[in-house]
Design a protein around this motif. Sequence first.
Motif, PDB file in Angstrom:
ATOM      1  N   MET A  76      39.412 -29.570 -25.986  1.00  0.00           N
ATOM      2  CA  MET A  76      38.060 -28.733 -26.474  1.00  0.00           C
ATOM      3  C   MET A  76      38.252 -27.354 -26.851  1.00  0.00           C
ATOM      4  SD  MET A  76      35.069 -28.669 -23.627  1.00  0.00           S
ATOM      5  CE  MET A  76      33.911 -27.380 -23.372  1.00  0.00           C
ATOM      6  N   THR A  77      37.591 -26.999 -27.891  1.00  0.00           N
ATOM      7  CA  THR A  77      37.562 -25.733 -28.372  1.00  0.00           C
ATOM      8  C   THR A  77      36.811 -24.867 -27.560  1.00  0.00           C
ATOM      9  OG1 THR A  77      37.984 -26.700 -30.565  1.00  0.00           O
ATOM     10  CG2 THR A  77      37.140 -24.394 -30.720  1.00  0.00           C
ATOM     11  N   PRO A  78      37.222 -23.801 -27.079  1.00  0.00           N
ATOM     12  CA  PRO A  78      36.456 -22.594 -26.471  1.00  0.00           C
ATOM     13  C   PRO A  78      35.348 -22.035 -27.350  1.00  0.00           C
ATOM     14  CG  PRO A  78      38.557 -21.746 -27.039  1.00  0.00           C
ATOM     15  CD  PRO A  78      38.510 -23.085 -27.613  1.00  0.00           C
ATOM     16  N   GLN A  79      34.238 -21.932 -26.586  1.00  0.00           N
ATOM     17  CA  GLN A  79      33.096 -21.368 -27.232  1.00  0.00           C
ATOM     18  C   GLN A  79      33.062 -19.816 -27.212  1.00  0.00           C
ATOM     19  OE1 GLN A  79      30.698 -23.432 -29.203  1.00  0.00           O
ATOM     20  NE2 GLN A  79      32.293 -24.896 -28.934  1.00  0.00           N
ATOM     21  N   LEU A  80      33.321 -19.213 -28.214  1.00  0.00           N
ATOM     22  CA  LEU A  80      33.490 -17.895 -28.337  1.00  0.00           C
ATOM     23  C   LEU A  80      32.198 -16.976 -28.704  1.00  0.00           C
ATOM     24  CD1 LEU A  80      37.181 -17.441 -29.385  1.00  0.00           C
ATOM     25  CD2 LEU A  80      36.215 -17.493 -27.012  1.00  0.00           C
ATOM     26  N   ARG A  81      31.820 -15.901 -28.338  1.00  0.00           N
ATOM     27  CA  ARG A  81      30.513 -15.161 -28.642  1.00  0.00           C
ATOM     28  C   ARG A  81      31.237 -13.817 -28.942  1.00  0.00           C
ATOM     29  NH1 ARG A  81      26.575 -11.844 -26.577  1.00  0.00           N
ATOM     30  NH2 ARG A  81      27.060 -12.491 -24.560  1.00  0.00           N
ATOM     31  N   MET A  82      30.992 -13.043 -30.035  1.00  0.00           N
ATOM     32  CA  MET A  82      31.492 -11.824 -30.045  1.00  0.00           C
ATOM     33  C   MET A  82      30.383 -10.762 -29.378  1.00  0.00           C
ATOM     34  SD  MET A  82      32.235  -9.189 -33.389  1.00  0.00           S
ATOM     35  CE  MET A  82      33.447 -10.623 -34.162  1.00  0.00           C
ATOM     36  N   THR A  83      31.118 -10.080 -28.568  1.00  0.00           N
ATOM     37  CA  THR A  83      30.286  -9.081 -27.661  1.00  0.00           C
ATOM     38  C   THR A  83      30.540  -7.623 -28.056  1.00  0.00           C
ATOM     39  OG1 THR A  83      31.901  -9.044 -25.892  1.00  0.00           O
ATOM     40  CG2 THR A  83      30.071 -10.805 -25.913  1.00  0.00           C
ATOM     41  N   ALA A  84      31.621  -7.334 -28.803  1.00  0.00           N
ATOM     42  CA  ALA A  84      31.639  -5.881 -28.909  1.00  0.00           C
ATOM     43  C   ALA A  84      32.738  -5.638 -29.970  1.00  0.00           C
ATOM     44  CB  ALA A  84      32.227  -5.096 -27.814  1.00  0.00           C
ATOM     45  N   ILE A  85      32.572  -4.347 -30.875  1.00  0.00           N
ATOM     46  CA  ILE A  85      33.312  -4.142 -31.902  1.00  0.00           C
ATOM     47  C   ILE A  85      33.742  -2.517 -31.698  1.00  0.00           C
ATOM     48  CG2 ILE A  85      33.779  -3.403 -34.363  1.00  0.00           C
ATOM     49  CD1 ILE A  85      31.959  -5.898 -35.013  1.00  0.00           C
ATOM     50  N   THR A  86      34.810  -2.285 -31.263  1.00  0.00           N
ATOM     51  CA  THR A  86      35.315  -0.830 -30.754  1.00  0.00           C
ATOM     52  C   THR A  86      36.040  -0.210 -32.060  1.00  0.00           C
ATOM     53  OG1 THR A  86      34.937  -1.430 -28.550  1.00  0.00           O
ATOM     54  CG2 THR A  86      36.171   0.393 -28.976  1.00  0.00           C
ATOM     55  N   LEU A  87      35.996   1.132 -32.279  1.00  0.00           N
ATOM     56  CA  LEU A  87      36.625   1.829 -33.214  1.00  0.00           C
ATOM     57  C   LEU A  87      37.332   3.022 -32.525  1.00  0.00           C
ATOM     58  CD1 LEU A  87      33.670   2.512 -36.077  1.00  0.00           C
ATOM     59  CD2 LEU A  87      35.780   0.784 -36.043  1.00  0.00           C
ATOM     60  N   ASP A  88      38.433   3.003 -32.753  1.00  0.00           N
ATOM     61  CA  ASP A  88      39.297   4.433 -32.039  1.00  0.00           C
ATOM     62  C   ASP A  88      38.809   5.625 -32.924  1.00  0.00           C
ATOM     63  OD1 ASP A  88      40.793   2.578 -30.740  1.00  0.00           O
ATOM     64  OD2 ASP A  88      42.494   3.077 -31.843  1.00  0.00           O
ATOM     65  N   CYS A  89      38.843   6.452 -32.121  1.00  0.00           N
ATOM     66  CA  CYS A  89      38.508   7.954 -32.739  1.00  0.00           C
ATOM     67  C   CYS A  89      38.769   9.138 -31.899  1.00  0.00           C
ATOM     68  CB  CYS A  89      36.698   7.883 -33.069  1.00  0.00           C
ATOM     69  SG  CYS A  89      35.891   7.789 -31.247  1.00  0.00           S
ATOM     70  N   PRO A  90      38.489  10.279 -32.609  1.00  0.00           N
ATOM     71  CA  PRO A  90      39.022  11.602 -31.541  1.00  0.00           C
ATOM     72  C   PRO A  90      37.879  11.994 -30.785  1.00  0.00           C
ATOM     73  CG  PRO A  90      38.335  12.207 -33.957  1.00  0.00           C
ATOM     74  CD  PRO A  90      38.469  10.799 -33.958  1.00  0.00           C
ATOM     75  N   ASP A  91      36.622  11.485 -31.073  1.00  0.00           N
ATOM     76  CA  ASP A  91      35.418  12.087 -30.486  1.00  0.00           C
ATOM     77  C   ASP A  91      34.481  11.088 -30.425  1.00  0.00           C
ATOM     78  OD1 ASP A  91      33.121  13.347 -29.475  1.00  0.00           O
ATOM     79  OD2 ASP A  91      33.413  15.120 -30.643  1.00  0.00           O
ATOM     80  N   PRO A  92      34.321  10.084 -29.309  1.00  0.00           N
ATOM     81  CA  PRO A  92      33.355   8.924 -29.252  1.00  0.00           C
ATOM     82  C   PRO A  92      31.689   9.336 -29.039  1.00  0.00           C
ATOM     83  CG  PRO A  92      35.120   8.519 -27.593  1.00  0.00           C
ATOM     84  CD  PRO A  92      35.235  10.265 -28.146  1.00  0.00           C
TER      85      PRO A  92
END
Length: 124
Positions: free
Chosen positions: A1-17
């Motif tokens: 069975m294929t897992p059901q995935l839902r994207m919950t976050a995209i995170t960018l590296d940076c010097p000052d969040p």
Amino acid sequence: MTPQLRMTAITLDCPDPLALMAFYQAATGLPPHPKSDAAFAGLGGTDGELLLGFQRVAGYRPPRWPGQDSPQQLHICFTVTTDLPAAEAHLRSLGAGLPDHQPHGDRARVLTDPAGHPFCIVRA
């Protein structure tokens, strides 16, 4: 069975969040995540919506568009529902950069956020 995935976050590296969060908040109108701080900040992410996150990285090296000596690793695209040149001007007034290399003609613009990440704005 294929897992059901839902994207919950995209995170960018940076010097000052917090600074990068402020740029993207002004650009998108997304609300800040209530647990944002100087180490990790985010937009959205409540009630199951996608979180756009920004994490502090020591020694951060920004990507260089279009070269890959410091690769971009991630490229975000935003659809523009208004006039593309007006959207570009607005984003540049917020601190976005405009690289010389523009491969998409009049249908899209490649810009860079204040931390150097390339992103596109595309005509709807």
